[in-house]
Design an enzyme around this catalytic site. Structure first.
Site, PDB file in Angstrom:
ATOM      1  N   ASP A 147      18.102  17.710 -47.835  1.00 20.51           N
ATOM      2  CA  ASP A 147      19.333  17.987 -48.134  1.00 20.51           C
ATOM      3  C   ASP A 147      19.732  19.426 -47.949  1.00 20.51           C
ATOM      4  OD1 ASP A 147      19.872  15.447 -49.071  1.00 20.51           O
ATOM      5  OD2 ASP A 147      19.219  16.120 -51.251  1.00 20.51           O
ATOM      6  N   GLY A 190       8.199  27.512 -19.111  1.00 22.54           N
ATOM      7  CA  GLY A 190       8.421  28.573 -19.924  1.00 22.54           C
ATOM      8  C   GLY A 190       8.280  30.035 -18.897  1.00 22.54           C
ATOM      9  N   GLY A 221      24.117  13.246 -49.316  1.00 23.11           N
ATOM     10  CA  GLY A 221      24.303  14.690 -49.810  1.00 23.11           C
ATOM     11  C   GLY A 221      25.160  14.713 -51.065  1.00 23.11           C
TER      12      GLY A 221
END
Ligand code: ADP
Length: 740
Positions: free
Chosen positions: A152, A563, A195
């Site tokens: 949450d 990268g 939630g």
């Protein structure tokens, strides 16, 4: 402290296993024994074989697993003193005087209460003869570290809880999927997400997936008017050409009087008032499930490591701490205070005091809600337009980075909403040089929130000396008042080129913001760039698959990541997949390193190891290339193990952006446009780069670019994530070093 007990409690959350693995290996490396307590507090109360010693190997191969391998439970017994008395006895009998609790506020409250009572519990147990009399001296107090584990993201004291990012991935994937079917049938969907008191998942899910309306507990609507407002907004959207209507509702959403706003009620409203064919999807436990994201694995790993180190330093009289993360840094705060504020927030929610709830959620939460409210509109706000609207151009430069479209969408809508004209420049600098641009309107960018790639085009061209004249001409002819550049190194270098020629070309004296969007994560002024999280998750997903392909054979993989000269993707994917060795340019590779690595591999495989995983950044070394390493290991490992290389190619630049890239991209876009609007018309408008530093959005002046950038390798001189190398190294070693 002698021994640590570790438990996961309350609702399970993806990433708990990473925290467990990391805590266990860190403790063993320090020579501290660590015991797993199965099934949360229930295992502590029951004792017996629910409390067992954990070994280095017992936490192998669990990084990619969702849930928690030591189980979790809600435990009634632990809420009683009698239950806690049994738990204390079981800990003492196992020699445990330190606890790592991974769970939500309930679990952490339980832990804090337990610790408060500890001396009394010990006294009672001594009196009843259940533990030896000298226990009072040996166990004066319990030292506790709490780790926030909850999907949450409702814990005070940390920016993110372990599991929230994964839940957000599940929600966003689901809404993306629903959006495609909804738009095919021109349907409306109500998506209910978890939630009860915290609208984080609903709000961020709606923002990331480009939903059209949202209800969260923190901002309850007016009971009399919400239906009308929602229907009005959705029907305006239809008229503007939207093919789908998606309403996201948090399960705990209410109106201002506290009446629940249910998905059923929303559906009935849409059907009655708009005559829309409406379907409900309740995402439920899907949100908790599945393999953790790269972020949750690394969050769990870093917090698990930090918790053990915190406990090691804690004295019995010290207050227990919550170990959380803020702006990529570990922060520890008094556990009780965090738990109390978290509880306070939910009490305010129960009492319908939502202004207080919103205040305690912090300014970032409130600002995000405001952004969402603007972006979900069906068109620009019909307020009076500025008399002289500005013309702001958005453009890319660099390789494609997932999230570029998201940024353009947010910038275009944010600017248009304030009545300004937004221009899209095609294909980076060649477009600016040639004056190839067009106006982008609100609906032109519809659906871009979730699309990978770069709709307006991107390209690595850097203007040469003669091109600056053409750029100046375009700016003048098109009356461009400000530029938002979304891209990587070539974009920053080009803008620096314009900045340093302001004297020769006065038209370059307009506000320009560079927004970092590159999977390489190599831009100064920002700890993270847009696209890097998506690339990282693509790598981690691919490496998981590769690992699974090798279960039965003795095989070593050398995986090459992108990268350029920045080792971020290699190191972070190594941390998230448990790679035993990561090769990055920043550290270099020596012949001696390779010799040692061969020795480790030979020893490991001879001792029964089945899989080796080495991750190498594409530019780690000019001579010791991936191909070279594979051949070397093949020759040296002959008959003991075989070697395969996996060069992860452009899939790292593709794919749809992750929720993090969408959300941060949106936030950065909004702030960039606001910055440009504020600077326009100033005598000396600034050229800057925007970024996320320590969890906050910051602007750095282009005048500092030369001192922050390592020009030779095109990366920042200082890189925060380099501090994580010892953790990666420690966890990937074959066993504890201290005990050898
Ligand atoms: P979460 O940790 O996810 O918030 P819960 O609130 O269900 O989940 O708490 C998990 C467990 O923590 C409970 O089942 C109980 O064993 C323990 N716990 C929670 N609150 C307390 C409390 N006030 N006192 C003692 N134990 C508690």
């Amino acid at each position: 402290m002698n021994r640590i007990g570790i438990l996961t409690s309350g609702g399970d959350a993806p990433g708990m296993n990473a925290a467990l693995r990391s805590a266990v290996r860190t403790a063993l490396d320090l020579g501290i024994g660590i015991y797993g307590i199965w099934e949360g507090y229930q295992g502590m109360v029951d004792g017996g074989d629910r409390i067992r010693e954990l070994t280095w190997e017992s936490v192998g191969g669990i990084l990619q697993r969702g849930g928690t391998i030591i189980g979790t439970a809600r435990c009634k017994d632990f809420r009683t003193r009698e239950g806690r008395l049994k738990a204390a006895r079981n800990l003492v009998n196992n020699g445990i005087d330190g606890l790592i609790i991974i769970g939500g506020d309930g679990s952490l409250t339980g832990g804090a209460i337990f610790r408060e009572e500890w001396p009394e519990l010990i006294a009672d147990l001594i009196q009843s003869g259940e533990i030896p009399p000298d226990s009072a001296e040996d166990y004066p107090n319990l030292v506790i570290a709490g780790l926030p584990g909850s999907i949450d993201n409702d814990m005070y004291g940390t920016e993110m809880t372990i599991g929230a990012d994964t839940a957000l991935h599940r929600i966003t994937e689901a809404i993306d999927a629903i959006t495609s079917t909804a738009s095919s049938h021109q349907r409306s969907f109500v998506v209910e997400v978890m939630g009860k008191n915290c609208g984080y998942l609903a709000m961020m899910g709606a923002l990331a997936a480009g939903a059209d309306w949202v209800f969260i507990p923190e901002v309850p609507p007016d009971p009399e008017s919400w239906k009308e407002e929602m229907c009005q907004a959705l029907s305006t959207g239809r008229k503007a050409g939207r093919r789908d209507s998606i309403v996201v509702v948090a399960e705990g959403a209410c109106d201002k009087k506290g009446n629940p706003i249910t998905s059923q009620e929303i559906k009935i409203t849409l059907e009655k008032k708009l005559g829309e064919d409406t379907r409900i999807t309740i995402l439920g436990h899907v949100q908790r499930g599945g393999s953790p994201t790269a972020f949750d694995r690394n969050l769990g790993t870093i917090l698990g490591y930090s918790a053990v180190n915190e406990l090691k330093e804690t004295k019995p009289e010290d207050e227990p701490q919550l170990i959380g993360m803020r702006g990529n840094r570990v922060v520890s705060s008094p556990l009780m205070e965090c738990v109390e504020i978290t509880k306070q927030i939910s009490n305010y929610a129960d009492e319908n005091q939502f202004d207080k709830v919103l205040e305690l959620r912090g300014s970032g939460f409130q600002a995000t809600y405001q952004i969402l409210q603007t972006l979900l509109q069906a068109g620009p706000n019909p307020v009076e337009k500025p008399k002289n609207p500005f013309r702001i151009a958005v453009m890319h430069s660099g390789g494609p980075a997932p999230g570029m479209n998201t940024v353009v969408r947010a910038a275009v809508r944010w600017g248009s909403d304030q009545g300004h004209t937004m221009l899209g420049i095609s294909n980076g600098f060649p477009g600016l040089i040639e004056g190839d641009l067009k106006e982008l309107s609100w609906m032109d960018v519809s659906g871009w929130v979730s699309q990978g790639g770069a709709e307006i085009g991107t390209n690595r061209t850097i203007p040469n000396e003669g091109d600056f004249y053409s750029i100046a001409r375009t700016i003048e002819q098109e009356q461009i008042d400000g530029i938002l550049l979304i891209g990587g190194e070539s974009g920053y270098d080009s803008v620096y080129g314009m900045f340093s020629r302001q004297k020769d070309f006065p038209t370059f004296r307009i506000p320009i913001v560079c927004l970092p969007a590159t999977i390489d994560n190599d831009r100064p002024g920002s700890e993270l760039s847009i696209g890097a999280d998506t690339a990282l998750n693509s790598i981690v997903y691919a490496v998981d698959q590769i690992k699974r392909s090798a279960v039965a054979s003795r095989r070593c993989f050398v995986v090459e990541t992108m990268g350029r000269y920045c080792g971020y993707l290699a190191l972070m994917s190594g941390l998230a997949t448990g790679a035993e060795r990561v090769y990055i340019h920043e550290e270099g590779i020596t012949l001696k390193d390779l010799q040692d690595d061969v020795d480790h591999l030979v020893t490991g495989f001879n001792q029964g190891k089945r899989l080796g995983l080495l991750i190498r950044n594409e530019s780690a070394h000019p001579v010791y290339t991936t191909d070279f390493m594979v051949r070397l290991f093949e020759v040296e490992g002959k008959e003991i193990f075989d070697v395969r290389q996996a060069i992860l190619g452009h899939q790292q630049q593709g794919g749809n952006p992750t929720p993090f890239d969408r959300i941060q991209g949106t936030r950065l876009a909004v702030q960039s446009i606001d910055f440009i609007l504020k600077e326009i018309g100033k005598k000396d408008p600034r050229t800057v780069f925007i970024g996320l530093e320590g969890g906050k959005i910051q602007f750095t002046g282009m005048e500092d670019y030369t001192s922050l950038e390592d020009w030779e390798y095109g990366r920042p001189i200082s890189q925060w994530w380099m501090d994580l190398r010892p953790i990666a190294r420690l966890l990937a070693q074959p066993g504890p070093q201290q005990w050898k």
